[in-house]
Motif scaffolding. Structure first.
Motif, short mmCIF file in Angstrom:
data_model
loop_
_atom_site.label_atom_id
_atom_site.label_comp_id
_atom_site.label_asym_id
_atom_site.label_seq_id
_atom_site.Cartn_x
_atom_site.Cartn_y
_atom_site.Cartn_z
N LEU A 43 0.76 -1.91 4.11
CA LEU A 43 0.17 -0.59 3.92
C LEU A 43 -1.17 -0.68 3.20
N LEU A 44 -1.31 -1.65 2.30
CA LEU A 44 -2.56 -1.79 1.56
C LEU A 44 -3.70 -2.26 2.44
N ILE A 45 -3.41 -3.09 3.45
CA ILE A 45 -4.50 -3.62 4.27
C ILE A 45 -4.82 -2.73 5.46
N LEU A 46 -3.96 -1.80 5.81
CA LEU A 46 -4.23 -0.95 6.97
C LEU A 46 -5.53 -0.17 6.85
N PRO A 47 -5.88 0.38 5.65
CA PRO A 47 -7.15 1.11 5.58
C PRO A 47 -8.36 0.26 5.91
N LEU A 48 -8.26 -1.07 5.75
CA LEU A 48 -9.40 -1.93 6.05
C LEU A 48 -9.70 -2.01 7.53
N LEU A 49 -8.75 -1.63 8.35
CA LEU A 49 -8.94 -1.77 9.79
C LEU A 49 -9.99 -0.81 10.33
N GLY A 50 -10.30 0.22 9.55
CA GLY A 50 -11.31 1.16 10.00
C GLY A 50 -12.68 0.53 10.14
N GLN A 66 -21.13 -11.44 10.21
CA GLN A 66 -21.07 -11.28 8.76
C GLN A 66 -20.62 -9.88 8.33
N GLN A 67 -19.76 -9.24 9.11
CA GLN A 67 -19.23 -7.95 8.66
C GLN A 67 -17.98 -7.61 9.46
N GLY A 68 -17.22 -6.64 8.94
CA GLY A 68 -16.05 -6.14 9.65
C GLY A 68 -14.81 -7.02 9.51
N VAL A 69 -13.82 -6.69 10.32
CA VAL A 69 -12.53 -7.36 10.31
C VAL A 69 -12.21 -7.82 11.73
N GLN A 70 -11.81 -9.05 11.89
CA GLN A 70 -11.38 -9.54 13.19
C GLN A 70 -9.86 -9.43 13.28
N ILE A 71 -9.34 -8.93 14.41
CA ILE A 71 -7.91 -8.73 14.58
C ILE A 71 -7.46 -9.44 15.85
N PHE A 88 -3.12 -11.29 13.07
CA PHE A 88 -4.07 -11.93 12.17
C PHE A 88 -5.18 -10.95 11.83
N PHE A 89 -5.47 -10.81 10.53
CA PHE A 89 -6.60 -10.02 10.04
C PHE A 89 -7.54 -11.00 9.33
N GLU A 90 -8.73 -11.19 9.88
CA GLU A 90 -9.66 -12.18 9.35
C GLU A 90 -10.84 -11.46 8.71
N PHE A 91 -11.07 -11.74 7.40
CA PHE A 91 -12.08 -11.03 6.62
C PHE A 91 -13.27 -11.90 6.24
N GLY A 92 -13.40 -13.10 6.79
CA GLY A 92 -14.48 -14.00 6.41
C GLY A 92 -15.85 -13.37 6.64
N THR A 93 -16.80 -13.68 5.75
CA THR A 93 -18.14 -13.09 5.85
C THR A 93 -19.15 -14.03 6.50
N TYR A 94 -18.75 -15.29 6.77
CA TYR A 94 -19.66 -16.24 7.38
C TYR A 94 -19.07 -16.75 8.69
N ARG A 95 -19.94 -17.12 9.60
CA ARG A 95 -19.50 -17.50 10.94
C ARG A 95 -18.54 -18.69 10.94
N VAL A 125 -5.35 -12.90 6.47
CA VAL A 125 -3.91 -12.81 6.30
C VAL A 125 -3.24 -12.67 7.65
N GLU A 126 -2.11 -13.31 7.79
CA GLU A 126 -1.26 -13.20 8.98
C GLU A 126 0.00 -12.45 8.57
N VAL A 127 0.40 -11.45 9.34
CA VAL A 127 1.61 -10.67 9.07
C VAL A 127 2.48 -10.72 10.31
N GLY A 128 3.78 -11.04 10.16
CA GLY A 128 4.60 -11.14 11.36
C GLY A 128 6.08 -11.23 11.09
N VAL A 129 6.83 -11.52 12.15
CA VAL A 129 8.29 -11.68 12.08
C VAL A 129 8.65 -13.01 12.74
N MET A 130 9.76 -13.58 12.28
CA MET A 130 10.21 -14.88 12.81
C MET A 130 11.72 -14.87 12.98
#
Length: 235
Positions: free
Chosen positions: A9-16, A114-119, A184-191, A197-202
């Motif tokens: 829930l905390l990381i969902l707002p970052l997806l915007g 150098q910006q945004g979130v990769q999903i 996968f939510f990737e927040f790196g700022t450099y190429r 963070v990875e979130v999932g089920v196993m």
């Protein structure tokens, strides 16, 4: 489980701030990541992971992974022994899961330069090499023994935990299979650098019942929710 849901829930707002594919995207052909895992079958640190990805097609990658995890029984509770050190009463064995897997990752949203979130969405599976290792404790008579209800009828009969890595040489092997799906939510700022963070089920199944706590129901099939903090490089 509750902590994992709170984290999601905390990381969902970052997806915007995620960016759709555009002409400034950084195209990479390979990636190495490593990370620390937290899951509903583990402790504070559930395990470690290493993964290599190679480009297969446009926005699709092959993945090859290696994971090490300590799988715990849900009834495990820590006590303080006569020596002042903590131990788990009722536990007779550790289960160490060594996983190798192959999978596919599909990029859904790629961050701009150098910006945004990769999903991305990923699925993987493969064999599990389970090591069942005796859990030793220090008895009140100052003898090291594998825990048993006969020798240790109460927590007061235990002075403390066993030695580090004690019992590892007596491990038995349990083969198994596992499969997982994750985001996968990737927040790196450099190429060339990766962080996220990875979130999932196993789900993971072994060929026999794994006795972790003899006085409680045990099983051969384990399911979990997990998240992994990861770092790495790509090119």
């Amino acid at each position: 489980m509750k902590k994992t849901y709170i984290f999601i829930l905390l990381i969902l707002p970052l997806l915007g701030s995620a960016q759709l594919f555009d002409g400034e995207d950084f195209e990479y052909t390979s990636e190495w990541i490593w990370g620390i895992n937290k899951n509903t079958n583990g402790g504070l640190i559930g395990g470690l992971m290493l993964r290599h990805s190679r480009k297969k097609a446009n926005d699709v990658y092959h993945t090859f992974g290696l994971e090490l995890s300590n799988v715990k029984h849900p009834s495990e509770a820590r006590y303080i022994g006569l020596s002042g050190a903590g131990f788990i009463y009722g536990k007779s064995n550790y289960l160490y899961a060594i996983r190798t897997n192959y999978g596919l990752e599909k990029l859904m949203f790629r961050k701009a330069n150098q910006q945004g979130v990769q999903i991305s969405f990923a699925a993987a599976g493969g064999p599990t090499f389970g090591l069942i290792t005796p859990y030793y404790v220090l008895s009140s008579d100052q003898q090291y023994d594998q825990f048993s209800l006969v020798k240790h009828p109460s927590p007061q009969s235990i002075a403390g935990p066993g030695k580090l890595f004690q019992g590892l040489g007596e491990s038995s092997f349990a083969p198994g299979l596992h499969a997982k799906g994750s985001i996968f939510f990737e927040f790196g700022t450099y190429r060339s650098n990766v962080a996220g963070v990875e979130v999932g089920v196993m789900a993971e199944a072994f060929t026999k019942e794994i006795i972790l706590v003899p006085s409680q129901p045990n099983k051969s099939l384990f399911t979990s929710v997990f998240f992994t903090l990861f770092w790495g490089t790509r090119k």
